[in-house]
Write an enzyme that holds these catalytic residues in place. Sequence first.
Site, PDB file in Angstrom:
ATOM      1  CB  SER A 123       6.078   7.940  -2.254  1.00 56.36           C
ATOM      2  OG  SER A 123       4.753   7.750  -2.734  1.00 56.36           O
ATOM      3  CE  LYS A 124      11.321   5.912  -8.086  1.00 56.70           C
ATOM      4  NZ  LYS A 124      12.194   5.228  -7.161  1.00 56.70           N
ATOM      5  NE  ARG A 125       3.786   2.927  -3.016  1.00 49.11           N
ATOM      6  CZ  ARG A 125       3.949   2.987  -1.717  1.00 49.11           C
ATOM      7  NH1 ARG A 125       2.937   3.187  -0.927  1.00 49.11           N
ATOM      8  NH2 ARG A 125       5.154   2.849  -1.196  1.00 49.11           N
TER       9      ARG A 125
END
Length: 491
Positions: free
Chosen positions: A263-265
Amino acid sequence: MSKIRVRIAPSPTGYVHIGNIRTILFNYFFARQMKGDFIVRIEDTDQTRLVDDALVHLLKVLKDLKIDYDEGPYLDENDKILEKGDFGSYIQSERKKSGIYKKFAEELIEKGYAYRCFCTPERLEEMRKNLQEKNLPTKYDRKCLHLTQKEIDEKIANGEKFVIRLKVPDNEQIEFEDWTYGKISTPSNSIDDQVLLKSDGFPTYHLAVVVDDHLMQISHIFRGEDWLPSTPKHILIYKAFGWEIPQHVHIPNVLQPNKKKLSKRFEDVSTRNYLEKGYLPEAIWNYLSFVGWNPGTEQEIMSREEILKSFDIHKIQKSGGIFNIEKLDWYNGIYIRKLSIDEFVSRSKRFLINAKILTEKDFEDSEKLKYIKKVLGLVQKRIKILSEVPESVNSFFSENIQVDKKLLTTKGKEKTKEILQKVFENLTNLEIWTHDELSKNLESIAEIFGRSQVFFTTRVAITGKQFSPGVFESLEVLGKERSLKRIKKLI
Ligand code: GLU
């Protein structure tokens, strides 16, 4: 057998990430191996989630990664979106304009497989809350399933908004065979009466994907495992239309090292980001092909052609592949070392210009270009990512180098000065300025003060860096005059 036609169907709701590219590659391998058609279709029916430049971004990434396709949208030299292929448009918002999705949704109503639902968002929200409170699945309660034709006509005449929902049959098992996960059997009672057409006339993913895969004669659907729970709904739609069902192959997700979904996180996983940082397309290819698949041998470095030959969709791992940035760096370093010096220079060029170390003109000047090649030749072996190039070579292009004196004084200031003075003297008298002569010459000082002291101190004096190419090659490339000037300045 009818022609193999494989598609990727990205939604421009975000920048295409590295995990999507892995799925795209698996599609691509199969299509090319089977000498089938490879199609790009853009699924942009969720207009509220569109990201403005995501489509252009995607098409650029495909181009940069040299993932070629036979049909679909592409960019011309001015980044204008054009389309190729006989089944266009390949962009769903364009396809919607001809009314196809509405027509097919209405056909399902006529056949008794779908119905209009006039429930307001407020009512649906209320219903959902009630069900949640009772810990029940939040399926639509079918209030509108039993409206009479007269009631429906009246509501339409009153201008009430409606969606079209799939009428999921009761008490059936919906079955299909997935190449990765085997036989999948889902009780129909667990499936919601899915919205097929929204009140603004846009189809949902479920209707659009089935209609387009059918109209575009797609034979095999390879997509991320996230879509596995959607497939029974699609099977129902295929059956309702009486259409042939393509083969389904769900591909396990690419995971972070902690096994969570990429994920982008986790980090900026957009593929553009990697390309911009200086990961080579060929390294991305090789690395990603090995996330969730391997040829069953020890071989890790494989060219596109080799991968295309050995890839076997039936041998992809069922558990998700782990995305390991260190491994990607390792691949990238290998592919950087494989580049010819000319190619290394040309790929490093934009990084050097952006860092304002060199200008476009410098590369056009043949004398300067010779020097640039020599300098880059010094670091090619050590670089893992092209964005490291500027920092590793800046001291060769500027006279204004900063030397961190702390690096030099481990043996005391006086000792360092003594070493540098001796090096300066020796090198001043050296006439032939080559790697070998330099080495012979400094060796004699090394015998007195110790190799690491002499070589390290001299290297830091001329490059300012703790980590840099070897001392003799650095001196050689920098030349006598500039080297001596730097040593003197430090003394
Ligand atoms: N539009 C879906 C996506 O964004 C495609 C899923 C599919 O391939 O059917 O991934």
